[in-house]
Design a protein around this motif. Structure first.
Motif, PDB file in Angstrom:
ATOM      1  N   ARG A 177       0.836  -1.203   0.000  1.00  0.00           N
ATOM      2  CA  ARG A 177       0.000   0.000   0.000  1.00  0.00           C
ATOM      3  C   ARG A 177       0.866   1.246   0.000  1.00  0.00           C
ATOM      4  O   ARG A 177       1.969   1.263   0.555  1.00  0.00           O
ATOM      5  CB  ARG A 177      -0.910  -0.001   1.231  1.00  0.00           C
TER       6      ARG A 177
ATOM      7  N   TRP B  40       0.590  -5.396 -12.822  1.00  0.00           N
ATOM      8  CA  TRP B  40      -0.211  -4.189 -12.617  1.00  0.00           C
ATOM      9  C   TRP B  40      -1.685  -4.546 -12.769  1.00  0.00           C
ATOM     10  O   TRP B  40      -2.049  -5.417 -13.541  1.00  0.00           O
ATOM     11  CB  TRP B  40       0.177  -3.069 -13.583  1.00  0.00           C
TER      12      TRP B  40
ATOM     13  N   LEU C   2       6.324  -0.206  -5.025  1.00  0.00           N
ATOM     14  CA  LEU C   2       5.133   0.220  -5.757  1.00  0.00           C
ATOM     15  C   LEU C   2       5.492   0.564  -7.196  1.00  0.00           C
ATOM     16  O   LEU C   2       6.558   1.101  -7.475  1.00  0.00           O
ATOM     17  CB  LEU C   2       4.507   1.443  -5.087  1.00  0.00           C
TER      18      LEU C   2
ATOM     19  N   SER D  53      -2.861   0.198 -10.105  1.00  0.00           N
ATOM     20  CA  SER D  53      -1.882  -0.159  -9.078  1.00  0.00           C
ATOM     21  C   SER D  53      -0.891  -1.166  -9.652  1.00  0.00           C
ATOM     22  O   SER D  53      -1.234  -1.980 -10.517  1.00  0.00           O
ATOM     23  CB  SER D  53      -2.583  -0.746  -7.855  1.00  0.00           C
TER      24      SER D  53
END
Length: 240
Positions: free
Chosen positions: A48, A178, A215, A227
């Motif tokens: 996250r 992704w 990330l 994401s």
């Protein structure tokens, strides 16, 4: 008796992209890979962003602990497979006290961060300055940084791995995704279903493993609004 320190060439497995075709764990592999019927703590965790955590000491600590938890989940999965193959289990090294070198974990973090920033893990047409893969010259080699030319062995050496060893060896697996396929279990399943990645995971020479996840996707085709995650897993062996 004097010893000459030597570096054994690393085993660099080609990347398996996981941007669109992830298979569920329940599907059996025709390659002889055992089905994943044991799950490890945090193996379904998704990294996250910093903005998801409060700007407090506890919030910052929880944000920084994510990668460590995912690394432990991956080690659990890898050792589950190695036990199945009757290969000795791996461990994670911890750097204790003040030190200037970061070892395999630092090398993995640097490579994952660079990959997510440069996004060259695609075709040569998408990133012409990359190094083509030997077995498929249309695709970029994900293990060679196109800006610095660094390889897994070079990155490990620059991070201080191998100090105090008479000889040492490293190996690297890489994975990016992704939209979906972002968890340690997703990365593990993809690696198991690739002959070269699986051989790296099961290599009896390895004694230690480090993994970093950052990330962002290293795939140049990734949707900028989706994401993404980039994993770099490094294995090592030090001969004293």
């Amino acid at each position: 008796m004097s010893f000459k320190k030597s570096v054994i060439s690393s085993l660099m497995a080609p990347l398996v992209f996981a941007t669109a075709f992830a298979m569920p764990p329940s599907e059996a592999s025709h390659t002889g890979t055992p089905s994943v019927d044991k799950f490890c703590e945090n193996d379904g965790m998704v990294l996250r962003p910093r903005s998801d955590f409060p700007d407090t000491p506890i919030g910052r600590a929880n944000y920084n602990m994510q990668s460590s938890k995912m690394e432990r989940a991956m080690l659990c999965l890898v050792n589950w497979d190695r036990r199945h193959e009757h290969v000795r289990e791996l461990y994670i090294t911890k750097l204790i006290g003040k030190t200037r070198y970061r070892g395999l974990g630092g090398a993995a973090y640097d490579h994952a961060t660079a990959a997510a920033k440069l996004r060259w893990w695609g075709t040569v047409a998408q990133y012409p300055s990359c190094t083509p893969r030997q077995k498929n010259p249309n695709l970029c080699d994900p293990h060679i940084n196109p800006q610095t030319g660094s390889t897994p062995t070079k990155r490990a050496e620059e991070a201080g791995y191998g100090r105090g060893c008479t000889a040492w060896k490293v190996g690297e697996n890489a994975y990016t995704a992704w939209g979906r396929g972002l968890t340690p279990l997703d990365a593990f399943i993809w690696w198991l279903r690739s002959d070269e990645h699986r051989a790296n995971i099961r290599n009896p020479e390895w004694e230690t493993m480090k993994m970093q996840v950052v990330l962002g996707s290293a795939d140049p085709a990734a949707d900028a609004n989706a994401s993404g995650a980039t994993y770099v897993q490094m294995f090592g062996r030090c001969w004293k």
